[in-house]
Scaffold this motif. Structure first.
Motif, PDB file in Angstrom:
ATOM      1  N   VAL A   1       0.820  -1.205   0.000  1.00  0.00           N
ATOM      2  CA  VAL A   1       0.000   0.000   0.000  1.00  0.00           C
ATOM      3  C   VAL A   1       0.857   1.260   0.000  1.00  0.00           C
ATOM      4  CG1 VAL A   1      -1.717   1.298   1.317  1.00  0.00           C
ATOM      5  CG2 VAL A   1      -1.917  -1.179   1.114  1.00  0.00           C
ATOM      6  N   LEU A   2       1.953   1.254   0.712  1.00  0.00           N
ATOM      7  CA  LEU A   2       2.792   2.436   0.846  1.00  0.00           C
ATOM      8  C   LEU A   2       3.309   2.961  -0.495  1.00  0.00           C
ATOM      9  CD1 LEU A   2       3.889   4.442   2.846  1.00  0.00           C
ATOM     10  CD2 LEU A   2       5.862   2.956   3.191  1.00  0.00           C
ATOM     11  N   PRO A   3       3.863   2.133  -1.390  1.00  0.00           N
ATOM     12  CA  PRO A   3       4.310   2.669  -2.688  1.00  0.00           C
ATOM     13  C   PRO A   3       3.168   3.282  -3.499  1.00  0.00           C
ATOM     14  CG  PRO A   3       5.294   0.526  -2.306  1.00  0.00           C
ATOM     15  CD  PRO A   3       4.265   0.736  -1.214  1.00  0.00           C
ATOM     16  N   LEU A   4       1.992   2.662  -3.472  1.00  0.00           N
ATOM     17  CA  LEU A   4       0.849   3.206  -4.191  1.00  0.00           C
ATOM     18  C   LEU A   4       0.435   4.549  -3.600  1.00  0.00           C
ATOM     19  CD1 LEU A   4      -1.344   2.990  -6.309  1.00  0.00           C
ATOM     20  CD2 LEU A   4      -2.703   1.664  -4.667  1.00  0.00           C
ATOM     21  N   ALA A   5       0.409   4.637  -2.280  1.00  0.00           N
ATOM     22  CA  ALA A   5       0.052   5.896  -1.625  1.00  0.00           C
ATOM     23  C   ALA A   5       1.049   6.997  -1.986  1.00  0.00           C
ATOM     24  CB  ALA A   5      -0.013   5.699  -0.116  1.00  0.00           C
ATOM     25  N   LEU A   6       2.317   6.672  -2.045  1.00  0.00           N
ATOM     26  CA  LEU A   6       3.333   7.667  -2.424  1.00  0.00           C
ATOM     27  C   LEU A   6       3.155   8.140  -3.853  1.00  0.00           C
ATOM     28  CD1 LEU A   6       6.497   6.209  -0.677  1.00  0.00           C
ATOM     29  CD2 LEU A   6       5.204   8.253  -0.047  1.00  0.00           C
ATOM     30  N   VAL A   7       2.829   7.244  -4.757  1.00  0.00           N
ATOM     31  CA  VAL A   7       2.599   7.626  -6.159  1.00  0.00           C
ATOM     32  C   VAL A   7       1.386   8.549  -6.256  1.00  0.00           C
ATOM     33  CG1 VAL A   7       1.917   6.757  -8.426  1.00  0.00           C
ATOM     34  CG2 VAL A   7       3.744   5.632  -7.159  1.00  0.00           C
ATOM     35  N   VAL A   8       0.302   8.203  -5.577  1.00  0.00           N
ATOM     36  CA  VAL A   8      -0.901   9.040  -5.590  1.00  0.00           C
ATOM     37  C   VAL A   8      -0.591  10.426  -5.024  1.00  0.00           C
ATOM     38  CG1 VAL A   8      -3.220   9.307  -4.590  1.00  0.00           C
ATOM     39  CG2 VAL A   8      -2.508   7.105  -5.536  1.00  0.00           C
ATOM     40  N   LEU A   9       0.153  10.480  -3.942  1.00  0.00           N
ATOM     41  CA  LEU A   9       0.531  11.760  -3.346  1.00  0.00           C
ATOM     42  C   LEU A   9       1.382  12.592  -4.300  1.00  0.00           C
ATOM     43  CD1 LEU A   9       0.536  13.640  -0.891  1.00  0.00           C
ATOM     44  CD2 LEU A   9       2.556  12.415  -0.075  1.00  0.00           C
ATOM     45  N   GLN A  10       2.337  11.976  -4.974  1.00  0.00           N
ATOM     46  CA  GLN A  10       3.179  12.699  -5.930  1.00  0.00           C
ATOM     47  C   GLN A  10       2.355  13.253  -7.078  1.00  0.00           C
ATOM     48  OE1 GLN A  10       6.097   9.730  -6.923  1.00  0.00           O
ATOM     49  NE2 GLN A  10       7.618  10.618  -5.546  1.00  0.00           N
ATOM     50  N   VAL A  11       1.446  12.474  -7.617  1.00  0.00           N
ATOM     51  CA  VAL A  11       0.594  12.943  -8.719  1.00  0.00           C
ATOM     52  C   VAL A  11      -0.273  14.109  -8.248  1.00  0.00           C
ATOM     53  CG1 VAL A  11      -1.332  12.308 -10.224  1.00  0.00           C
ATOM     54  CG2 VAL A  11       0.623  10.767  -9.977  1.00  0.00           C
ATOM     55  N   ALA A  12      -0.838  13.996  -7.057  1.00  0.00           N
ATOM     56  CA  ALA A  12      -1.672  15.077  -6.519  1.00  0.00           C
ATOM     57  C   ALA A  12      -0.871  16.357  -6.344  1.00  0.00           C
ATOM     58  CB  ALA A  12      -2.288  14.643  -5.188  1.00  0.00           C
ATOM     59  N   LEU A  13       0.346  16.250  -5.828  1.00  0.00           N
ATOM     60  CA  LEU A  13       1.180  17.437  -5.637  1.00  0.00           C
ATOM     61  C   LEU A  13       1.597  18.053  -6.959  1.00  0.00           C
ATOM     62  CD1 LEU A  13       3.422  16.337  -2.643  1.00  0.00           C
ATOM     63  CD2 LEU A  13       1.591  18.032  -2.636  1.00  0.00           C
ATOM     64  N   LEU A  14       1.946  17.236  -7.929  1.00  0.00           N
ATOM     65  CA  LEU A  14       2.368  17.768  -9.223  1.00  0.00           C
ATOM     66  C   LEU A  14       1.229  18.453  -9.946  1.00  0.00           C
ATOM     67  CD1 LEU A  14       4.726  14.951 -10.514  1.00  0.00           C
ATOM     68  CD2 LEU A  14       5.373  17.234  -9.760  1.00  0.00           C
ATOM     69  N   THR A  15       0.041  17.889  -9.909  1.00  0.00           N
ATOM     70  CA  THR A  15      -1.079  18.523 -10.601  1.00  0.00           C
ATOM     71  C   THR A  15      -1.560  19.755  -9.856  1.00  0.00           C
ATOM     72  OG1 THR A  15      -2.630  17.010  -9.539  1.00  0.00           O
ATOM     73  CG2 THR A  15      -1.840  16.417 -11.742  1.00  0.00           C
ATOM     74  N   ALA A  16      -1.426  19.790  -8.539  1.00  0.00           N
ATOM     75  CA  ALA A  16      -1.825  20.964  -7.769  1.00  0.00           C
ATOM     76  C   ALA A  16      -0.913  22.145  -8.043  1.00  0.00           C
ATOM     77  CB  ALA A  16      -1.824  20.643  -6.280  1.00  0.00           C
ATOM     78  N   CYS A  17       0.319  21.897  -8.467  1.00  0.00           N
ATOM     79  CA  CYS A  17       1.285  22.960  -8.722  1.00  0.00           C
ATOM     80  C   CYS A  17       1.093  23.614 -10.086  1.00  0.00           C
ATOM     81  CB  CYS A  17       2.707  22.413  -8.627  1.00  0.00           C
ATOM     82  SG  CYS A  17       3.140  21.885  -6.963  1.00  0.00           S
ATOM     83  N   GLN A  18       0.304  23.036 -10.938  1.00  0.00           N
ATOM     84  CA  GLN A  18       0.113  23.587 -12.267  1.00  0.00           C
ATOM     85  C   GLN A  18      -0.827  24.784 -12.205  1.00  0.00           C
ATOM     86  OE1 GLN A  18       1.707  22.545 -14.983  1.00  0.00           O
ATOM     87  NE2 GLN A  18       2.774  21.087 -13.689  1.00  0.00           N
ATOM     88  N   PRO A  19      -0.411  25.967 -12.700  1.00  0.00           N
ATOM     89  CA  PRO A  19      -1.313  27.118 -12.676  1.00  0.00           C
ATOM     90  C   PRO A  19      -2.446  26.909 -13.675  1.00  0.00           C
ATOM     91  CG  PRO A  19       0.716  27.660 -13.818  1.00  0.00           C
ATOM     92  CD  PRO A  19       0.884  26.272 -13.265  1.00  0.00           C
ATOM     93  N   PRO A  20      -3.679  27.242 -13.283  1.00  0.00           N
ATOM     94  CA  PRO A  20      -4.797  27.038 -14.192  1.00  0.00           C
ATOM     95  C   PRO A  20      -4.818  28.001 -15.371  1.00  0.00           C
ATOM     96  CG  PRO A  20      -5.573  27.734 -12.024  1.00  0.00           C
ATOM     97  CD  PRO A  20      -4.092  27.639 -11.958  1.00  0.00           C
ATOM     98  N   LEU A  21      -4.085  29.112 -15.300  1.00  0.00           N
ATOM     99  CA  LEU A  21      -3.997  30.031 -16.439  1.00  0.00           C
ATOM    100  C   LEU A  21      -2.633  29.892 -17.093  1.00  0.00           C
ATOM    101  CD1 LEU A  21      -5.516  33.370 -15.076  1.00  0.00           C
ATOM    102  CD2 LEU A  21      -6.577  31.733 -16.615  1.00  0.00           C
ATOM    103  N   GLU A  22      -2.623  29.894 -18.405  1.00  0.00           N
ATOM    104  CA  GLU A  22      -1.362  29.885 -19.146  1.00  0.00           C
ATOM    105  C   GLU A  22      -1.158  31.276 -19.729  1.00  0.00           C
ATOM    106  OE1 GLU A  22      -1.696  26.802 -22.084  1.00  0.00           O
ATOM    107  OE2 GLU A  22      -1.637  25.215 -20.570  1.00  0.00           O
TER     108      GLU A  22
END
Length: 136
Positions: free
Chosen positions: A6-27
């Protein structure tokens, strides 16, 4: 025993969430590859709007040292705006908070656009007055 699965899957989900949250919605981009002083143009797009107008209420331009060189804000906050902005020209429905200062050659600037969505672009003014995005 299950924790190691479970831990590796949780880490992958967390990384994806953090990376997508950092993307500005306006270009924010330059309107063309031939932008020059005194009034370079910028395009603002909000991919999440599926072709609809971008949502922003404030435009600021800062010099590299943090000095604000231009600031405009919307007169009403209905949230949708035009896609093209020219430095120093308040878009329709905006008021000038700080008058534009002349952009100087050889300097780095940042334009930020914010409201319901936000985005920014760092750009450089070359000695000949041409404007281009900062090279990363």
């Amino acid at each position: 025993m299950r924790l190691h699965r479970v831990l590796p899957l949780a880490l992958v989900v967390l990384q994806v969430a953090l990376l997508t949250a950092c993307q500005p919605p306006l270009e924010v981009t330059l309107a063309s590859s031939n932008e020059h002083l005194p009034g370079p143009a910028f395009l603002i797009d909000e991919p999440s709007q599926d072709g609809g107008p971008p949502r922003y209420d404030v435009i600021r331009v800062l010099a590299e040292d943090g000095t604000q060189v231009w600031h405009v804000r919307a007169l009403s906050f209905d949230g949708t705006r035009g896609r093209r902005v020219v430095y120093g020209e308040a878009p329709e429905g905006f008021e000038t908070v700080q008058s534009p200062q002349p952009l100087e050659s050889g300097r780095l600037y940042s334009i930020s656009v914010s409201g319901e969505a936000s985005g920014a672009l760092r750009f450089v003014v070359d000695p000949d007055g041409s404007v281009h995005p900062e090279k990363e």
